[in-house]
Design a protein around this motif. Structure first.
Motif, PDB file in Angstrom:
ATOM      1  N   SER A  46       0.835  -1.355  -0.044  1.00  0.00           N
ATOM      2  CA  SER A  46       0.113  -0.067   0.061  1.00  0.00           C
ATOM      3  C   SER A  46       0.931   1.230  -0.045  1.00  0.00           C
ATOM      4  N   MET A  47       1.961   1.299   0.738  1.00  0.00           N
ATOM      5  CA  MET A  47       2.866   2.276   0.903  1.00  0.00           C
ATOM      6  C   MET A  47       3.528   2.545  -0.640  1.00  0.00           C
TER       7      MET A  47
ATOM      8  N   CYS B 137       2.409   1.591  -3.453  1.00  0.00           N
ATOM      9  CA  CYS B 137       1.700   2.194  -4.649  1.00  0.00           C
ATOM     10  C   CYS B 137       1.162   3.475  -4.298  1.00  0.00           C
ATOM     11  N   HIS B 138       0.918   4.032  -2.887  1.00  0.00           N
ATOM     12  CA  HIS B 138       0.403   5.265  -3.147  1.00  0.00           C
ATOM     13  C   HIS B 138       1.595   6.346  -2.618  1.00  0.00           C
ATOM     14  N   GLU B 139       2.761   5.953  -2.093  1.00  0.00           N
ATOM     15  CA  GLU B 139       3.683   6.984  -1.616  1.00  0.00           C
ATOM     16  C   GLU B 139       4.831   6.808  -2.260  1.00  0.00           C
ATOM     17  N   GLY B 140       5.251   5.683  -2.696  1.00  0.00           N
ATOM     18  CA  GLY B 140       6.459   5.427  -3.332  1.00  0.00           C
ATOM     19  C   GLY B 140       7.521   5.185  -2.396  1.00  0.00           C
ATOM     20  N   LEU B 141       8.554   5.183  -2.619  1.00  0.00           N
ATOM     21  CA  LEU B 141       9.684   4.670  -1.686  1.00  0.00           C
ATOM     22  C   LEU B 141       9.946   5.877  -0.942  1.00  0.00           C
ATOM     23  N   ARG B 142       9.544   6.895  -0.930  1.00  0.00           N
ATOM     24  CA  ARG B 142       9.634   8.201  -0.249  1.00  0.00           C
ATOM     25  C   ARG B 142       8.757   7.808   1.286  1.00  0.00           C
ATOM     26  N   GLY B 143       7.794   7.122   1.043  1.00  0.00           N
ATOM     27  CA  GLY B 143       6.860   6.893   2.146  1.00  0.00           C
ATOM     28  C   GLY B 143       7.697   5.982   3.380  1.00  0.00           C
ATOM     29  N   PHE B 144       8.635   5.095   2.946  1.00  0.00           N
ATOM     30  CA  PHE B 144       9.304   4.465   4.025  1.00  0.00           C
ATOM     31  C   PHE B 144      10.529   5.295   4.657  1.00  0.00           C
ATOM     32  N   TYR B 145      10.487   6.399   4.005  1.00  0.00           N
ATOM     33  CA  TYR B 145      11.521   7.543   4.794  1.00  0.00           C
ATOM     34  C   TYR B 145      10.774   8.671   5.167  1.00  0.00           C
TER      35      TYR B 145
ATOM     36  N   LEU C  93       5.416  12.312  11.432  1.00  0.00           N
ATOM     37  CA  LEU C  93       5.680  12.548   9.844  1.00  0.00           C
ATOM     38  C   LEU C  93       5.459  11.040   9.268  1.00  0.00           C
ATOM     39  N   MET C  94       6.070  10.023  10.066  1.00  0.00           N
ATOM     40  CA  MET C  94       5.685   8.604   9.526  1.00  0.00           C
ATOM     41  C   MET C  94       4.370   8.037   9.205  1.00  0.00           C
ATOM     42  N   VAL C  95       3.184   8.559   9.954  1.00  0.00           N
ATOM     43  CA  VAL C  95       2.015   8.247   9.573  1.00  0.00           C
ATOM     44  C   VAL C  95       1.300   9.153   8.970  1.00  0.00           C
ATOM     45  N   GLN C  96       1.844  10.144   8.360  1.00  0.00           N
ATOM     46  CA  GLN C  96       1.164  11.396   7.805  1.00  0.00           C
ATOM     47  C   GLN C  96       0.716  10.988   6.495  1.00  0.00           C
ATOM     48  N   GLY C  97       1.593  10.014   5.646  1.00  0.00           N
ATOM     49  CA  GLY C  97       1.046   9.747   4.366  1.00  0.00           C
ATOM     50  C   GLY C  97       0.208   8.676   4.252  1.00  0.00           C
ATOM     51  N   SER C  98       0.091   8.005   5.598  1.00  0.00           N
ATOM     52  CA  SER C  98      -1.225   6.730   5.491  1.00  0.00           C
ATOM     53  C   SER C  98      -2.480   6.937   5.200  1.00  0.00           C
ATOM     54  N   SER C  99      -3.255   6.044   4.682  1.00  0.00           N
ATOM     55  CA  SER C  99      -4.909   6.429   4.474  1.00  0.00           C
ATOM     56  C   SER C  99      -5.455   6.530   5.491  1.00  0.00           C
TER      57      SER C  99
END
Length: 335
Positions: A71-72, A74-82, A154-160
């Motif tokens: 999910s991360m 698809c929706h956020e790309g590798l940037r989501g993991f950082y 910041l870690m959870v900010q991009g989560s659905s």
């Protein structure tokens, strides 16, 4: 004083473990500068696992690591993991310096004191490592707690929102923006949200980890010594065997520590990340957080994210301890 050299009562067994490098033997400037560089690299490699663990802990339902990762991606790309990595890294450097200083000073002083009292070297090492883990965790939390609060937001900010509905609704443009908004809305107390539970989590976790590591390290070397002596062949360690024993000891210590302190870590993470709990309460309390976890899945809900946390702790600890021991030898004063 040598707290890690093997105690060998059996002359037939020849285990030659290198003497520990104590605090007074270190070049402090080299120790802290090299330490910042080495541990920054380790943190970079392991950060995505921390993000996964954090998102699993604040999710109201059980979500597998694979599904969360997909999910991360698809929706956020590798940037989501950082997300939050810059903030975490900048805070980790001073926190790690405090941690290492408190660890080495306590280990050296407590170890010497317990030996003078009359404890065996094995027992003295376990006590000294437990005390060092306790004091270093408490010292580091003065810096780590605000960094945790900001970086985890910041870690959870991009989560659905369908995955983490109670995550902070405030959007942050970065670490400095998050810091200022949290300070403005909640004051200094907001930055230290979960400080008490952090101490209750990391202090015993570190004490368990370092004491278990010390015991496991000696047991493994003792087992190698018994095997060698039974076969009539002495064993002299090399760099590969040293790293292997350190890594195995670290993994064993991480497993024990993760299992014992996982519920506290889940409660801490939720307190620091979620703005609203069930019932619409602002700044959720420990009691309300525990009640919600019990409703969501009982004791199993407290262990959400155990897999990533165990993996993170094991990989981090294995890398950290081998790096740490290497760092200490690099930082030894020249005679």
């Amino acid at each position: 004083m040598n707290l890690t050299a093997a105690e060998d009562e059996n002359p037939a067994s020849e285990i030659h473990i290198p003497a520990d490098v104590d605090w007074h033997m270190l070049d402090k400037s080299r120790f802290f500068i090299l330490g910042a560089a080495l541990f920054s690299g380790v943190s970079t490699a392991l950060y995505p696992i921390v993000v996964l663990k954090t998102r699993q802990q604040v999710s109201p339902t059980q979500i597998s690591c694979l599904r969360m990762s997909y999910s991360m991606l698809c929706h956020e790309g590798l940037r989501g993991f950082y997300r939050g990595f810059g903030t975490s890294l900048m805070g980790t450097i001073p926190a790690r310096a405090l941690y290492m200083a408190a660890l080495e000073v306590t280990k050296s002083n407590v170890g010497a004191a317990t030996l003078r009292i009359g404890f065996s070297e094995t027992t003295a090492a376990a006590i000294a490592n437990a005390a060092a883990g306790l004091s270093s965790a408490m010292a580091a939390q003065l810096v780590w707690t605000p960094v945790d609060v900001v970086s985890q937001r910041l870690m959870v900010q991009g989560s659905s929102k369908t995955i983490i509905p109670n995550a902070s609704s405030c959007k942050y443009r970065g670490g400095i923006d998050a810091f200022s908004k949290i300070l403005y809305s909640d004051g200094l107390r907001g930055l230290y949200r979960g400080f008490g539970i952090s101490i209750l989590t990391y202090a015993p976790s570190n004490a368990v980890w370092w004491s278990t590591y010390s015991i496991a390290h000696r047991l493994i070397w003792g087992g190698i010594g018994c095997y060698s002596s039974d076969g009539g062949v002495g064993f002299r360690l090399d760099s590969k065997s040293t790293v292997a024993v350190q890594g195995l000891s670290a993994a064993m210590a991480s497993g024990a520590s993760a299992l014992i302190t996982m519920p506290l870590d889940t409660i801490k993470t939720r307190l620091q990340v979620l703005d609203v709990e069930e019932g619409g309460c602002r700044s959720p309390t420990i009691v309300q957080t525990v009640k919600n976890l019990m409703k969501e899945g009982g004791i199993g809900a407290c262990y959400r994210g155990l897999g990533p946390r165990w993996a993170s702790m094991s990989m981090s600890a294995t890398t950290m301890i081998t790096t740490y021991e290497f760092l200490k030898r690099l930082s030894t004063k020249t005679q």
